[in-house]
Scaffold this motif. Structure first.
Motif, PDB file in Angstrom:
ATOM      1  N   SER A  99      -6.298  20.432  44.242  1.00 40.76           N
ATOM      2  CA  SER A  99      -7.556  20.829  44.881  1.00 40.76           C
ATOM      3  C   SER A  99      -8.386  21.823  44.080  1.00 40.76           C
ATOM      4  CB  SER A  99      -7.263  21.421  46.262  1.00 40.76           C
ATOM      5  OG  SER A  99      -6.385  22.529  46.148  1.00 40.76           O
ATOM      6  N   SER A 100      -7.994  22.099  42.846  1.00 39.93           N
ATOM      7  CA  SER A 100      -8.694  23.121  42.057  1.00 39.93           C
ATOM      8  C   SER A 100     -10.180  22.827  41.908  1.00 39.93           C
ATOM      9  CB  SER A 100      -8.050  23.249  40.674  1.00 39.93           C
ATOM     10  OG  SER A 100      -6.715  23.675  40.774  1.00 39.93           O
ATOM     11  N   ALA A 101     -10.518  21.593  41.534  1.00 41.05           N
ATOM     12  CA  ALA A 101     -11.926  21.245  41.313  1.00 41.05           C
ATOM     13  C   ALA A 101     -12.728  21.340  42.602  1.00 41.05           C
ATOM     14  CB  ALA A 101     -12.026  19.832  40.733  1.00 41.05           C
ATOM     15  N   SER A 102     -12.142  20.906  43.706  1.00 42.65           N
ATOM     16  CA  SER A 102     -12.858  20.914  44.986  1.00 42.65           C
ATOM     17  C   SER A 102     -13.165  22.333  45.454  1.00 42.65           C
ATOM     18  CB  SER A 102     -12.038  20.179  46.047  1.00 42.65           C
ATOM     19  OG  SER A 102     -11.878  18.829  45.707  1.00 42.65           O
ATOM     20  N   VAL A 103     -12.182  23.224  45.349  1.00 39.91           N
ATOM     21  CA  VAL A 103     -12.398  24.613  45.782  1.00 39.91           C
ATOM     22  C   VAL A 103     -13.408  25.295  44.866  1.00 39.91           C
ATOM     23  CG1 VAL A 103     -11.314  26.841  46.230  1.00 39.91           C
ATOM     24  CG2 VAL A 103     -10.077  24.732  46.763  1.00 39.91           C
ATOM     25  N   ALA A 104     -13.304  25.036  43.572  1.00 41.91           N
ATOM     26  CA  ALA A 104     -14.251  25.628  42.621  1.00 41.91           C
ATOM     27  C   ALA A 104     -15.679  25.188  42.924  1.00 41.91           C
ATOM     28  CB  ALA A 104     -13.870  25.243  41.195  1.00 41.91           C
ATOM     29  N   GLU A 105     -15.852  23.918  43.247  1.00 45.32           N
ATOM     30  CA  GLU A 105     -17.187  23.415  43.580  1.00 45.32           C
ATOM     31  C   GLU A 105     -17.724  24.045  44.860  1.00 45.32           C
ATOM     32  OE1 GLU A 105     -17.524  19.181  43.594  1.00 45.32           O
ATOM     33  OE2 GLU A 105     -17.063  18.992  41.451  1.00 45.32           O
ATOM     34  N   ILE A 153      -7.579  27.505  40.095  1.00 47.91           N
ATOM     35  CA  ILE A 153      -8.907  27.378  40.703  1.00 47.91           C
ATOM     36  C   ILE A 153      -9.910  28.260  39.981  1.00 47.91           C
ATOM     37  CG2 ILE A 153     -10.259  27.769  42.803  1.00 47.91           C
ATOM     38  CD1 ILE A 153      -7.695  27.089  44.393  1.00 47.91           C
ATOM     39  N   SER A 154      -9.520  29.487  39.686  1.00 50.54           N
ATOM     40  CA  SER A 154     -10.408  30.411  38.987  1.00 50.54           C
ATOM     41  C   SER A 154     -10.818  29.871  37.631  1.00 50.54           C
ATOM     42  CB  SER A 154      -9.713  31.766  38.797  1.00 50.54           C
ATOM     43  OG  SER A 154     -10.207  32.718  39.701  1.00 50.54           O
ATOM     44  N   ARG A 155      -9.874  29.294  36.926  1.00 53.31           N
ATOM     45  CA  ARG A 155     -10.190  28.778  35.588  1.00 53.31           C
ATOM     46  C   ARG A 155     -11.133  27.581  35.672  1.00 53.31           C
ATOM     47  NH1 ARG A 155      -4.701  29.661  31.948  1.00 53.31           N
ATOM     48  NH2 ARG A 155      -3.965  31.480  33.112  1.00 53.31           N
ATOM     49  N   GLU A 156     -10.945  26.769  36.705  1.00 56.39           N
ATOM     50  CA  GLU A 156     -11.861  25.651  36.915  1.00 56.39           C
ATOM     51  C   GLU A 156     -13.258  26.171  37.234  1.00 56.39           C
ATOM     52  OE1 GLU A 156     -12.831  21.674  36.890  1.00 56.39           O
ATOM     53  OE2 GLU A 156     -10.829  22.475  36.493  1.00 56.39           O
ATOM     54  N   LEU A 157     -13.324  27.185  38.074  1.00 55.15           N
ATOM     55  CA  LEU A 157     -14.607  27.789  38.423  1.00 55.15           C
ATOM     56  C   LEU A 157     -15.244  28.439  37.202  1.00 55.15           C
ATOM     57  CD1 LEU A 157     -16.790  28.654  40.377  1.00 55.15           C
ATOM     58  CD2 LEU A 157     -15.305  30.510  41.162  1.00 55.15           C
ATOM     59  N   ALA A 158     -14.441  29.069  36.369  1.00 49.58           N
ATOM     60  CA  ALA A 158     -14.964  29.713  35.156  1.00 49.58           C
ATOM     61  C   ALA A 158     -15.657  28.701  34.254  1.00 49.58           C
ATOM     62  CB  ALA A 158     -13.823  30.403  34.404  1.00 49.58           C
ATOM     63  N   GLY A 280     -12.199  24.090  51.618  1.00 51.51           N
ATOM     64  CA  GLY A 280     -12.124  24.130  50.161  1.00 51.51           C
ATOM     65  C   GLY A 280     -11.567  22.865  49.533  1.00 51.51           C
ATOM     66  N   ALA A 281     -10.511  22.331  50.119  1.00 52.06           N
ATOM     67  CA  ALA A 281      -9.879  21.125  49.568  1.00 52.06           C
ATOM     68  C   ALA A 281     -10.298  19.854  50.286  1.00 52.06           C
ATOM     69  CB  ALA A 281      -8.357  21.270  49.643  1.00 52.06           C
ATOM     70  N   ALA A 282     -11.311  19.951  51.128  1.00 54.63           N
ATOM     71  CA  ALA A 282     -11.691  18.813  51.966  1.00 54.63           C
ATOM     72  C   ALA A 282     -12.680  17.894  51.258  1.00 54.63           C
ATOM     73  CB  ALA A 282     -12.270  19.300  53.294  1.00 54.63           C
ATOM     74  N   THR A 283     -12.212  17.263  50.193  1.00 50.90           N
ATOM     75  CA  THR A 283     -12.971  16.197  49.554  1.00 50.90           C
ATOM     76  C   THR A 283     -12.062  14.973  49.489  1.00 50.90           C
ATOM     77  OG1 THR A 283     -12.263  16.724  47.302  1.00 50.90           O
ATOM     78  CG2 THR A 283     -14.245  17.843  48.120  1.00 50.90           C
ATOM     79  N   ALA A 284     -12.677  13.807  49.439  1.00 50.85           N
ATOM     80  CA  ALA A 284     -11.890  12.576  49.365  1.00 50.85           C
ATOM     81  C   ALA A 284     -11.007  12.572  48.123  1.00 50.85           C
ATOM     82  CB  ALA A 284     -12.829  11.368  49.351  1.00 50.85           C
ATOM     83  N   GLU A 285     -11.574  13.076  47.022  1.00 51.36           N
ATOM     84  CA  GLU A 285     -10.828  13.080  45.762  1.00 51.36           C
ATOM     85  C   GLU A 285      -9.627  14.012  45.837  1.00 51.36           C
ATOM     86  OE1 GLU A 285     -15.134  12.094  44.897  1.00 51.36           O
ATOM     87  OE2 GLU A 285     -14.055  13.554  46.125  1.00 51.36           O
ATOM     88  N   ALA A 286      -9.822  15.206  46.390  1.00 52.88           N
ATOM     89  CA  ALA A 286      -8.723  16.168  46.481  1.00 52.88           C
ATOM     90  C   ALA A 286      -7.621  15.656  47.401  1.00 52.88           C
ATOM     91  CB  ALA A 286      -9.235  17.516  46.988  1.00 52.88           C
ATOM     92  N   GLN A 287      -8.015  15.041  48.517  1.00 51.88           N
ATOM     93  CA  GLN A 287      -7.013  14.531  49.450  1.00 51.88           C
ATOM     94  C   GLN A 287      -6.174  13.424  48.814  1.00 51.88           C
ATOM     95  OE1 GLN A 287      -6.329  16.124  52.367  1.00 51.88           O
ATOM     96  NE2 GLN A 287      -7.830  17.485  51.431  1.00 51.88           N
ATOM     97  N   THR A 288      -6.815  12.598  48.019  1.00 56.99           N
ATOM     98  CA  THR A 288      -6.078  11.544  47.312  1.00 56.99           C
ATOM     99  C   THR A 288      -5.094  12.161  46.320  1.00 56.99           C
ATOM    100  OG1 THR A 288      -7.878   9.958  47.539  1.00 56.99           O
ATOM    101  CG2 THR A 288      -6.291   9.554  45.778  1.00 56.99           C
ATOM    102  N   ARG A 289      -5.564  13.161  45.581  1.00 58.55           N
ATOM    103  CA  ARG A 289      -4.684  13.819  44.607  1.00 58.55           C
ATOM    104  C   ARG A 289      -3.532  14.536  45.296  1.00 58.55           C
ATOM    105  NH1 ARG A 289      -9.785  15.004  41.982  1.00 58.55           N
ATOM    106  NH2 ARG A 289      -9.839  17.041  42.994  1.00 58.55           N
TER     107      ARG A 289
END
Length: 303
Positions: A99-105, A153-158, A280-289
């Motif tokens: 869920s790193s990308a989803s929370v960062a977004e 998550i922080s590194r993805e956000l960075a 934060g993690a509630a995206t279709a992509e994150a749930q699949t991952r």
């Protein structure tokens, strides 16, 4: 047959795959007073944030000797007494990469929302109010983003914030991170004084209390923004409202709360706050991952 209890939901394709591999999967939420008894009949439990696995629940499961694996679908494991479970022979794991990308977004979305009054102007326009002159915002490009906690998550956000033209600085309990020289390390107090935006990415440790309280908020720049997509409790909500009311902070983005569902109407309805209900993690992509990672953990454990 190996039995898996899923209490807070899981991606359908992951459940289908587990069943195809011969696992019995039961999807049911149980309150804490019932959950311990139910766990006597399961080998695995998969939870999100709603289910709490505390010592009394674990004790009942341990008594039956069947439960072997606890999986937290997501990053934080503060709803699980991890050390106690491990001491009693139960493995505890999570899905830290999913869920790193989803929370960062979402953190970036809140930054834009409070910087450009998207949160409050959206509400006002639905009420027939055209306050164009009132909503003079700020650009995030050229601003300093301070990251508190420097995990995945922080590194993805960075990376995303850098692409948007922000300068990223960070602090972390382990100190300077060796493989991230493109970002500058600061101690927490210095980061709070320097950053235009502060985004939190740390666990809540109950015995330590809020990481960001009145003293920390007072250190922040006049007109700075605070973003919390980490955990409820890491910010003193009353102190945050006070900082917003006084003008010390220009805005805040909040996805997580001390109590969930929150009853803090003063915070939720504040005109300087952008709020979401822990998505934060509630995206279709994150749930699949997450589903894929959970399946992999279970298959690896029982291979």
């Amino acid at each position: 047959m190996i039995r898996v209890l899923v209490t807070d939901g899981m991606e359908k394709s992951a459940i289908k795959e587990l069943k195809a591999k011969g696992f019995e999967v039961v999807q049911e939420f149980y309150e804490a007073d019932i959950l311990g008894e139910k766990l006597k009949d399961f080998d695995v439990i998969v939870v999100r944030s709603a289910t709490k696995l505390r010592q009394p629940v674990i004790d009942k499961a341990v008594g039956a000797g069947r439960l072997k694996l606890i999986i937290r679908g997501g990053v934080g494991v503060d709803n699980i007494d991890v050390a106690y479970a491990i001491e009693n022979g139960i493995k505890v794991t999570n899905t830290p990469n999913a869920s790193s990308a989803s929370v960062a977004e979402l953190a970036i979305a809140h930054m834009f929302a409070v910087s450009r009054f998207i949160n409050i102007s959206n509400v006002a326009m639905r009420q027939g109010i055209w306050d164009k002159k009132k909503y003079v915002g700020v650009e995030i490009a050229g601003k300093i983003l301070g990251l508190v906690g420097f995990g995945r998550i922080s590194r993805e956000l960075a990376k995303k914030a850098t692409a948007l033209g922000m300068k990223v600085i960070y602090t972390d309990i382990v100190g300077k991170v060796n493989d991230c020289d493109e970002y500058e390390f600061f101690e927490l107090d210095d980061l709070l004084k320097k950053a235009d935006y502060v985004s939190l990415h740390i666990p809540f440790i109950k015995k330590h209390g809020a990481t960001i309280g009145k003293d920390q908020l007072d250190m922040m720049k006049e007109g700075a923004f605070l973003i919390n997509c980490a955990r409820g409790g890491v910010v003193d909500e009353a102190a945050l409202v006070e900082a917003l009311d006084s003008g010390k902070l220009a805005g805040a983005g909040v996805d997580v709360f001390v109590e969930e569902p929150t009853r803090n109407e003063e915070l939720v309805n504040h005109p300087k706050v952008s709020v979401t209900p822990h998505i934060g993690a509630a995206t279709a992509e994150a749930q699949t991952r997450i589903g894929t990672e959970i399946t992999s953990i279970i298959l690896e454990y029982f291979k």
